[in-house]
Design an enzyme around this catalytic site. Sequence first.
Site, PDB file in Angstrom:
ATOM      1  N   ALA A  68       0.832  -1.201   0.000  1.00  0.00           N
ATOM      2  CA  ALA A  68       0.000   0.000   0.000  1.00  0.00           C
ATOM      3  C   ALA A  68       0.866   1.249   0.000  1.00  0.00           C
ATOM      4  O   ALA A  68       2.023   1.223   0.424  1.00  0.00           O
ATOM      5  CB  ALA A  68      -0.929   0.007   1.215  1.00  0.00           C
ATOM      6  N   ASP A  69       0.282   2.335  -0.476  1.00  0.00           N
ATOM      7  CA  ASP A  69       0.933   3.638  -0.420  1.00  0.00           C
ATOM      8  C   ASP A  69      -0.155   4.700  -0.353  1.00  0.00           C
ATOM      9  O   ASP A  69      -1.298   4.449  -0.767  1.00  0.00           O
ATOM     10  CB  ASP A  69       1.829   3.869  -1.646  1.00  0.00           C
ATOM     11  CG  ASP A  69       2.808   5.010  -1.421  1.00  0.00           C
ATOM     12  OD1 ASP A  69       3.611   4.899  -0.468  1.00  0.00           O
ATOM     13  OD2 ASP A  69       2.761   6.001  -2.162  1.00  0.00           O
ATOM     14  N   SER A  70       0.193   5.860   0.175  1.00  0.00           N
ATOM     15  CA  SER A  70      -0.760   6.967   0.297  1.00  0.00           C
ATOM     16  C   SER A  70      -0.112   8.278  -0.109  1.00  0.00           C
ATOM     17  O   SER A  70       1.083   8.468   0.089  1.00  0.00           O
ATOM     18  CB  SER A  70      -1.240   7.114   1.746  1.00  0.00           C
ATOM     19  OG  SER A  70      -1.914   5.977   2.179  1.00  0.00           O
TER      20      SER A  70
END
Length: 181
Positions: A68-70
């Site tokens: 995941a990344d944001s």
Amino acid sequence: MIRLGSNSPTRALILKSHSINFVQNGGNFDEDSIKTKNPKTFVYEATLGKYKELIKKYGCEDMPLLVADSVVTSNDKLLRKAKDEDDARRMLELQSGSETSVITCMIFKSKEKEVIDISITTYEFTEFDKNHMEEYIKSGECFGKAGAIMVEGFCKAYIKSVKGYESTAMGLCVEKLKSII
């Protein structure tokens, strides 16, 4: 048991708080290699880059892989992690009294399925108190966070409205993840 392909302590905390068993093995993907300024495209490319690195290294035969990344966007600007206090201040001033969105992308891959999801949580913030903001910056808590924001901490007192899941804003939409696994 899943493999969390992230070095984020916040993502690990989200999984722990939802009783999802995991091992944590982050990678070294260079996000600076991404040239786009479009927030959705950037977060997708960053997540995909991390995924490609980690699927090659670990595969998903022994356990599913979750990457995941944001990123944060406010006033049409892509806000990544603050480089220093001045950068954090610039980002926070941009978000103060404004609408700010946290965009989180996750890729889940097991032997049976592959899911790619992009989730968005949007906050409307009241004006940040300058002294409180300076204390937050000096504390160092803003570093390592996309957009220098911490919705479960500093920003909580300034939330006027919210659309979406808090977990998305913290870096992993656990509500969607639980429906997948």
